[in-house]
Design an enzyme around this catalytic site. Structure first.
Site, PDB file in Angstrom:
ATOM      1  N   LYS B  78       0.863  -1.192   0.000  1.00  0.00           N
ATOM      2  CA  LYS B  78       0.000   0.000   0.000  1.00  0.00           C
ATOM      3  C   LYS B  78       0.896   1.238   0.000  1.00  0.00           C
ATOM      4  O   LYS B  78       1.872   1.289   0.753  1.00  0.00           O
ATOM      5  CB  LYS B  78      -0.896  -0.027   1.240  1.00  0.00           C
ATOM      6  CG  LYS B  78      -1.929   1.100   1.292  1.00  0.00           C
ATOM      7  CD  LYS B  78      -2.830   0.983   2.525  1.00  0.00           C
ATOM      8  CE  LYS B  78      -3.927   2.052   2.520  1.00  0.00           C
ATOM      9  NZ  LYS B  78      -4.833   1.966   3.683  1.00  0.00           N
ATOM     10  N   SER B 158      -9.900   2.446   2.699  1.00  0.00           N
ATOM     11  CA  SER B 158      -8.922   3.082   1.842  1.00  0.00           C
ATOM     12  C   SER B 158      -7.961   2.120   1.151  1.00  0.00           C
ATOM     13  O   SER B 158      -7.335   2.496   0.163  1.00  0.00           O
ATOM     14  CB  SER B 158      -8.107   4.069   2.679  1.00  0.00           C
ATOM     15  OG  SER B 158      -7.283   3.385   3.597  1.00  0.00           O
ATOM     16  N   SER B 182     -10.423   0.357   7.026  1.00  0.00           N
ATOM     17  CA  SER B 182      -9.752   0.411   5.720  1.00  0.00           C
ATOM     18  C   SER B 182      -9.085  -0.877   5.255  1.00  0.00           C
ATOM     19  O   SER B 182      -8.644  -0.956   4.113  1.00  0.00           O
ATOM     20  CB  SER B 182      -8.695   1.514   5.722  1.00  0.00           C
ATOM     21  OG  SER B 182      -9.298   2.763   5.552  1.00  0.00           O
TER      22      SER B 182
END
Lengths: 95, 493
Positions: B78, B158, B182
């Site tokens: 990420k 997210s 998330s």
């Protein structure tokens, strides 16, 4: 509680975010929607409740107060938008 | 051998050790898959050369008989984790072009254990969002589509890039992070497994900060076992993070297959929301039946402050974000937009560098921390957080081993469907996940079925602090009991 347009401008200034005049009414509506959403919290009885400071209780870790890193000025300023002689350069603040 | 991208992480690990494939071939297969899947917009930066160099080193380690736990396994990172020498943006224009000279602790753990890096995964800007639509680099698209439709759907957020890439078989697993849901919401939306560990389990050092008392790193992968394997490497004490816990890291993989007979599984009545879709209700009941079938005892429980978790979160998280994001001032790194003096330079930089949602949250945070409002908002929210945590402590003290809930209030929605004027509608996505962050507990999302439109739905398990092992044991039962989800059709090829 809700905010007026002067408050929106004041918050924007405190947050150091430039806000154009035409954005203010829209921002005001959005902020007030969020403030209305959190209004529910006033219904909770919090008398005598300690505010949370640490979600997992653990003793504060300590370390010796010694230099344990450094000597890498090139790396420190490598991502600076403007730098000179290993200094970060900013617009003049003192006349 | 079949397509190497169809292996699970555990399967690829075993195939490498048996010399049925090589780390280089495994990396090449994934690099090719990524190139063909650019329509998903899952990666912000692809690092194929790095992946191949790391894979080559892994093949040498395997040849010498010195394979490490993740040797040669290609992963996505990420883009919230700082990676040495590779651009790290947090999905923001503010950090476009930022190349950290250091590596985050969690990603360093993965490389220490032999994993290879495929690239940096797209996310909501500064991890603030539930649909990946706030990314400066454009939304990620889910590999999943509603039956018979081509409407682009969100993979959630997210960690949308992480979830989409794992579900589309572009990587064997990915790092993600969870401040209010998330990891778990995108996992649920894409039929993948995602765990948010206990606060303090994984180091936050080198992970771009959003709300420091809530942020926690964790993995997303395609199976419970794969998630357990990644979690073992990611976790561990780090002297550079004062909130990182100094506890031994168990071998989570050994928790799989353990009997859950006699375990008490709590069903919180407050999670039965008004207007909850019938299929979510049915899925939840299905999960209860699976638990009973495995010999667990179902206990009705109450977590009375549940409804206040989301509003309290929308005070605490923006307050911490406004403080954390004060560092982006155009001086030391990131974007700079000139101004007539230093104050206007700050204001211009932050107006141009932050997107709408981030600006909105910084402003809310600034307001609730400002003089005269601090006690009414911030202190009150932190008191309510104490009450939320106490709710969980009470049920765990009564002997409950884990809590079963739906992961999300619905299946994935279409891009643009919820980004209208009212920010609250988007926030409601995190209604089942946010309590866990507020209490610092571990939570795992496991795929459990399909919606009427053919989209994945997930169940969530919440555990005691630092008892991720029980979550893996119970999640394994759900995975074994649930119908195996089909793979999303590769419409992008």
């Amino acid at each position: 509680m809700s905010v007026d347009q002067a408050t929106v401008r004041r918050i924007a200034h405190l947050a150091r975010i430039k806000v154009a005049d035409e954005e203010v009414p829209h921002l005001q509506n959005e902020l007030n929607a969020i403030l209305a959403f959190v209004e529910d919290l006033t219904k909770v009885d919090v008398e005598g409740v300690e505010p949370m400071t640490s979600v997992i209780p653990m003793p504060m870790k300590k370390r010796r107060d010694v230099v344990n890193d450094g000597g890498i000025p090139d790396e420190i300023v490598a991502n600076a938008p403007v730098s000179e002689d290993h200094f970060f350069m900013v617009p003049k603040v003192v006349e | 051998m079949t397509d190497l991208t169809d292996l699970t992480l555990a399967g690829a690990r075993d195939a490498l050790l048996r010399k049925q494939t090589s780390a280089v071939d495994l990396a090449k297969a994934h690099i090719a898959a990524i190139e063909k899947a650019r329509a998903l917009n899952a990666f912000i930066v692809e690092t194929p050369d790095k992946a191949l160099a790391m894979a080559q080193a892994s093949d040498e380690m395997i040849a010498k008989g010195e394979a490490r736990p993740l040797e040669g396994l290609p992963l996505g990172i990420k883009d919230l984790y700082c990676t040495s020498g590779v651009q790290t943006t947090a999905g923001s224009h503010m950090l476009e072009g930022f190349v950290p000279p250091y590596e985050s602790t969690v990603s360093a753990h993965l490389w220490r254990d032999g994993a290879t890096m495929l690239g940096k995964l797209n996310l909501d800007e500064f991890a603030m969002g539930s649909s990946n639509e706030t990314s400066y680099f454009g939304p990620v698209i889910s590999p999943w589509r509603r039956a018979g439709q081509t409407t682009p759907l969100t993979p959630g957020g997210s960690s949308g890039g992480s979830a989409s890439a794992v579900a589309a078989h572009l990587c064997l697993g990915a790092t993600a992070s969870d401040t209010g849901g998330s990891i778990r919401q995108p996992a649920a939306f894409t039929g993948t497994v995602g765990i948010k560990p206990t606060y303090g389990r994984c180091s936050r050092w080198g992970m771009v900060a959003f709300a420091s008392s809530l942020d926690q790193a964790g993995p997303i992968a395609r199976t419970v076992r794969d998630t357990a394997i990644l979690m073992r490497s990611m976790a561990g004490h780090d002297p550079k993070d004062t909130t990182s816990i100094d506890l031994p890291v168990p071998d989570y993989e050994t928790a799989l297959g353990r009997s859950i007979k006699g375990m008490k599984i709590g069903i919180p009545k407050e999670y039965r929301m008004d207007g909850m879709p019938a299929e979510i209700e049915t899925l939840w009941q299905q999960g209860i039946d699976w638990m009973k079938g495995a010999g667990a005892e179902i206990v009705d429980i109450s977590l009375p402050h549940t409804r206040y978790a989301l509003p309290a979160y929308y005070i605490v998280a923006p307050a911490e974000a406004s403080s954390n994001l004060a560092r982006y001032d155009g001086v030391r790194y990131g974007l700079r937009v000139p101004g007539k003096d230093i104050a206007s330079m700050y204001e211009n930089t932050r107006a141009a560098g932050f997107g709408k949602e981030v600006r909105r949250r910084i402003m809310i945070g600034t307001y609730v921390l400002s003089a005269g409002y601090y006690d009414a908002y911030y202190v009150r929210a932190q008191k309510i957080r104490t009450l939320i945590k106490r709710d969980f402590e009470t049920v765990f003290e009564a002997g409950v081993d884990a809590i079963l809930t739906p992961a999300t209030p619905s299946a994935a929605f279409g891009l643009g469907e919820k980004s209208a004027a009212d920010p609250i509608e988007m926030y409601l996505n995190d209604i089942f996940t946010v309590t866990v962050n507020m209490a610092g507990l571990p939570g795992i999302a496991v795929p459990a079925g399909l919606s009427s439109e053919g989209l994945p739905l997930g169940l969530q398990l919440i555990g005691r602090a630092f008892d991720e092992e029980t979550l893996f044991s119970v999640a394994d039962v759900i995975e074994q009991s649930a119908p195996k989800l089909p793979q999303a059709a590769k419409w992008w090829i």
